[in-house]
Design a protein around this motif. Structure first.
Motif, PDB file in Angstrom:
ATOM      1  N   UNK A   5      -7.984 -42.806  39.160  1.00 58.21           N
ATOM      2  CA  UNK A   5      -7.727 -42.568  40.575  1.00 58.21           C
ATOM      3  C   UNK A   5      -7.918 -41.093  40.891  1.00 58.21           C
ATOM      4  N   UNK A   6      -8.299 -40.823  42.130  1.00 65.67           N
ATOM      5  CA  UNK A   6      -8.444 -39.440  42.586  1.00 65.67           C
ATOM      6  C   UNK A   6      -7.390 -39.169  43.639  1.00 65.67           C
ATOM      7  N   UNK A   7      -7.388 -37.939  44.134  1.00 67.63           N
ATOM      8  CA  UNK A   7      -6.442 -37.589  45.203  1.00 67.63           C
ATOM      9  C   UNK A   7      -6.757 -38.356  46.481  1.00 67.63           C
ATOM     10  N   UNK A   8      -8.006 -38.761  46.637  1.00 65.93           N
ATOM     11  CA  UNK A   8      -8.419 -39.462  47.849  1.00 65.93           C
ATOM     12  C   UNK A   8      -8.369 -40.978  47.709  1.00 65.93           C
ATOM     13  N   UNK A   9      -7.802 -41.488  46.617  1.00 65.27           N
ATOM     14  CA  UNK A   9      -7.703 -42.936  46.414  1.00 65.27           C
ATOM     15  C   UNK A   9      -6.750 -43.541  47.436  1.00 65.27           C
ATOM     16  N   UNK A  18      -5.949 -48.517  44.692  1.00 62.69           N
ATOM     17  CA  UNK A  18      -4.884 -48.717  43.715  1.00 62.69           C
ATOM     18  C   UNK A  18      -4.588 -50.203  43.519  1.00 62.69           C
ATOM     19  N   UNK A  19      -4.627 -50.953  44.602  1.00 57.08           N
ATOM     20  CA  UNK A  19      -4.375 -52.395  44.525  1.00 57.08           C
ATOM     21  C   UNK A  19      -5.472 -53.106  43.739  1.00 57.08           C
TER      22      UNK A  19
END
Length: 120
Positions: A54-58, A63-64
């Motif tokens: 994951x990135x900061x912009x996820x 995530x789901x």
């Protein structure tokens, strides 16, 4: 495992409790599900592993999807393992095979312990 009781014939729980085959399977599924969901090692593993993807912009959708893919992969893996064990069920029920498996597993664990002790 090496010191397993000689009288342990490996009889299944359904023979002892008189449950139907479907009831035994459902009970085994519930026990496995609860064991895996409450396993702290799997939770720590997932918390340590999943953020790397994951990135900061996820978004929550990202995530789901990652969580759903992880759950699906674990489900498929455990289904494959249970089907493989089911295919070899007759072999695992034989006392000689069960004893050989217990001895092999015990020897592997002893070897791992020796490696840890001797290299540490």
């Amino acid at each position: 495992m090496l010191a397993a009781r000689a009288s342990d014939d490996g009889a299944l729980a359904d023979a002892a409790t008189g449950q139907s085959e479907g009831g035994v399977r459902w009970a085994a599924f519930r026990q496995g599900l609860v064991t895996n969901v409450l396993n702290p090692k799997s939770i720590v593993f997932l918390v340590a592993l999943l953020p790397q993807f994951l990135t900061d912009r996820s978004t929550w959708a990202d995530k789901s999807v990652l969580g759903a893919v992880t759950v699906l992969m674990v489900f498929v893996w455990f289904c494959a393992v249970s089907l493989a064990v089911g295919a070899f069920q007759r072999v695992f029920r034989r006392p000689g095979a069960r004893r050989a498996l217990n001895i092999a597993t015990g020897l592997v664990l002893i070897a791992l312990a020796l490696v840890i002790v001797l290299t540490g």
